[in-house]
Design a protein around this motif. Structure first.
Motif, PDB file in Angstrom:
ATOM      1  N   THR A  26      20.467  20.005  42.194  1.00 26.20           N
ATOM      2  CA  THR A  26      21.005  20.045  40.834  1.00 26.20           C
ATOM      3  C   THR A  26      19.980  19.521  39.834  1.00 26.20           C
ATOM      4  OG1 THR A  26      23.249  19.717  41.714  1.00 26.20           O
ATOM      5  CG2 THR A  26      22.905  19.300  39.370  1.00 26.20           C
ATOM      6  N   SER A  27      19.256  18.478  40.218  1.00 30.59           N
ATOM      7  CA  SER A  27      18.215  17.933  39.340  1.00 30.59           C
ATOM      8  C   SER A  27      17.116  18.955  39.100  1.00 30.59           C
ATOM      9  CB  SER A  27      17.626  16.662  39.958  1.00 30.59           C
ATOM     10  OG  SER A  27      18.590  15.634  40.030  1.00 30.59           O
ATOM     11  N   ASN A  57      18.512  21.578  36.729  1.00 35.41           N
ATOM     12  CA  ASN A  57      18.626  21.030  35.376  1.00 35.41           C
ATOM     13  C   ASN A  57      17.262  20.878  34.712  1.00 35.41           C
ATOM     14  OD1 ASN A  57      21.396  20.880  35.604  1.00 35.41           O
ATOM     15  ND2 ASN A  57      21.424  18.728  36.186  1.00 35.41           N
ATOM     16  N   HIS A  83      14.617  22.775  35.381  1.00 38.25           N
ATOM     17  CA  HIS A  83      14.105  24.113  35.070  1.00 38.25           C
ATOM     18  C   HIS A  83      14.889  25.144  35.874  1.00 38.25           C
ATOM     19  CE1 HIS A  83      11.239  27.208  33.816  1.00 38.25           C
ATOM     20  NE2 HIS A  83      11.333  27.669  35.053  1.00 38.25           N
ATOM     21  N   ASP A  84      15.703  25.918  35.182  1.00 38.77           N
ATOM     22  CA  ASP A  84      16.462  26.990  35.826  1.00 38.77           C
ATOM     23  C   ASP A  84      15.689  28.290  35.652  1.00 38.77           C
ATOM     24  OD1 ASP A  84      18.232  28.801  36.827  1.00 38.77           O
ATOM     25  OD2 ASP A  84      19.956  28.117  35.666  1.00 38.77           O
ATOM     26  N   SER A 111      13.839  28.659  42.019  1.00 37.17           N
ATOM     27  CA  SER A 111      15.191  28.231  41.651  1.00 37.17           C
ATOM     28  C   SER A 111      16.274  28.867  42.505  1.00 37.17           C
ATOM     29  CB  SER A 111      15.451  28.547  40.171  1.00 37.17           C
ATOM     30  OG  SER A 111      14.595  27.811  39.333  1.00 37.17           O
ATOM     31  N   TYR A 155      19.809  27.033  44.154  1.00 39.28           N
ATOM     32  CA  TYR A 155      21.222  27.429  44.059  1.00 39.28           C
ATOM     33  C   TYR A 155      21.849  27.557  45.445  1.00 39.28           C
ATOM     34  CZ  TYR A 155      21.471  28.134  39.037  1.00 39.28           C
ATOM     35  OH  TYR A 155      21.504  27.928  37.678  1.00 39.28           O
ATOM     36  N   LYS A 207      22.374  24.061  46.756  1.00 45.63           N
ATOM     37  CA  LYS A 207      23.509  23.478  46.038  1.00 45.63           C
ATOM     38  C   LYS A 207      24.832  24.005  46.585  1.00 45.63           C
ATOM     39  CE  LYS A 207      25.131  22.750  41.238  1.00 45.63           C
ATOM     40  NZ  LYS A 207      26.462  23.373  41.282  1.00 45.63           N
ATOM     41  N   THR A 253      29.040  28.622  42.627  1.00 46.62           N
ATOM     42  CA  THR A 253      27.580  28.480  42.558  1.00 46.62           C
ATOM     43  C   THR A 253      26.900  29.700  43.154  1.00 46.62           C
ATOM     44  OG1 THR A 253      27.714  26.059  42.678  1.00 46.62           O
ATOM     45  CG2 THR A 253      25.620  27.074  43.285  1.00 46.62           C
TER      46      THR A 253
END
Length: 441
Positions: A236-237, A240, A242-243, A323, A327, A330, A346
């Motif tokens: 998640t960090s 957050n 850079h997506d 990224s 996901y 996550k 998600t």
């Protein structure tokens, strides 16, 4: 300065041949880098810092070879493909896997020691921090990759006894090393990532580690350890920070848009446009008609499916950090921690980026949701160097996955509890350092 670096690169190249990498004895007259600019150039030396072990894909199960092509392959590839008892035969060294990863650690240690002699000022603090963080990141990157090949999957009850890999922490190649435990290996690389995170830049640049990249590798490591709570936090960090998720409906994948570059630049066996590296049909059929990732598959002259690189890397497959993996980490962590609905949400967010017309997936149970997520993980991350590690952790958790290869009339099998899940350490390393070998029988 450049002459100094060229001499250093030449020496490093010579070191990678012959004796074991951990037994290098360089001349005392060797010229080494000393300035902050020198160290920065070392950490930007792409062929080294991006290197990723090709064997992590060779050993895995997403592809197959025809017997005639298999017979024409080099000894190391041919034997690895069938998980042979004797991988190396008369070969003593392994540049692409063991030696290159330890080269990354050696360079990192050279830089970390050199930085201790440079005073930090207001004028050089930003550069100093980035070089420092990069060296820590690279050492963690190398240690993690080595552990995936040469050590068992992290298993908390036995990690302090399971044999890991050596952890050189000095640039002095006369340092006495041993095989550290799996626990020690993961503790070291996690500590390096923790120290690197506040040092590296916040801006994402595929060519050097950023905070998003550090969190991404951190999440990958924690997932492999089965630490789902922390892996969820770190993935998640990364998102957050850079997506970088690419929508294939409007854009295309490009290595320059990723979090961090990684590839096998040493004449890879599994590479894009190789029509002999054929994708297993049970994987191909899982892609739905609306799935835009189908464009990455092509048919060879025999009508069998092969895979081409979608990252604009020519013949190379991207094996770095991006990224999309975050996901998937996550989502997997969310479902394993009991939040089935959030996990599917998600995953659906990711899948909307790879389908032309998408209908949200639903799952009635935690088990169904996990199955869907793991299947999508395999599809999204094909030839990203992650499948072998995934198989090892699944079997650690009781999946009992058996791998098979068929060549002509013969079938080769890798059972869930086989010692062959650990790749053998190169012969020259065993001879020179005396560390214990991974048994094959």
């Amino acid at each position: 300065m450049m002459k100094k670096l060229i001499i250093f690169f030449i020496v490093m190249g010579l070191m990678s041949c012959g004796d074991g990498f951990l037994d290098i004895k360089p001349s005392s007259s060797t010229v080494v880098p000393t300035t902050l600019d020198d160290f920065e150039q070392l950490m930007n030396y792409g062929n080294l810092v991006y290197a990723y072990p090709d064997m992590l894909d060779v050993l895995a199960d997403d592809y197959y070879l025809e017997e005639t092509y298999w017979l024409s392959r080099p000894t190391l590839i041919k034997n690895s493909y069938i998980w042979a008892n004797d991988i190396y035969e008369t070969i003593e060294s392994d540049l692409a896997n063991w030696e290159r990863s330890y080269s990354q650690i050696f360079y990192s240690n050279v830089v970390l020691e050199g930085l201790e002699k440079i005073t930090v000022t207001d004028g050089n603090k930003k550069q100093h921090n980035q070089v420092h963080g990069t060296a820590l990141f690279l050492r963690a990157w190398a240690l993690y990759n080595l552990a995936q090949l040469y050590a068992p999957a992290y298993n908390k009850p036995t990690a302090n006894k399971d044999p890991g890999v050596p952890i050189p922490l000095l640039s002095d190649v006369n340092e006495k090393v041993q095989r550290n435990s799996v626990e020690e290996v993961y503790a070291r690389l996690l500590n390096d990532l923790k120290d690197a995170a506040p040092l590296v830049q916040s801006e994402v640049d595929f060519g050097r580690p950023s905070q998003a990249a550090v969190y991404a590798l951190w999440a990958r490591v924690l997932l492999a350890m089965g630490n789902y709570e922390e892996a969820l936090i770190k993935s998640t960090s990364s998102i957050n920070a850079h997506d970088g998720l690419v929508d294939l409906n409007t854009g295309s994948l490009d290595y320059k848009k990723t979090l961090y570059m990684g590839l096998d630049g040493n004449g890879p066996f599994i590479h894009s446009n190789n029509q002999n590296i054929q994708i297993k049909s049970d994987l191909v059929i899982t892609f739905e008609l609306s799935d835009l990732r189908q464009s990455f598959f092509k048919l060879n002259t025999n009508g069998n499916t092969y895979y081409i690189s979608p990252y604009k890397l020519g013949n190379y497959f991207f094996r770095g950090l991006d990224s999309d993996e975050q996901y998937l980490i996550k989502a997997e962590c969310e479902v394993r921690l009991g939040d089935k609905d959030q996990a599917i949400a998600t995953l659906n967010h990711l899948l909307k980026h790879v389908h032309s017309s998408y209908v949200d997936k639903v799952a009635g149970t935690k088990e169904e949701a996990l199955s869907i997520i793991l299947q999508e993980r395999r599809k999204q991350l094909i030839f990203r160097g992650l499948r072998w590690s995934d198989l090892k952790r699944y079997n650690r958790d009781g999946a009992n996955i058996t791998l098979t290869r068929t060549l002509g009339e013969k079938t080769y099998t890798l059972s869930p509890n086989s010692p062959k899940w650990l790749f053998p350490i190169p012969v020259n390393e065993i001879k020179s350092s005396g560390i214990p070998q991974n048994l094959r029988k």
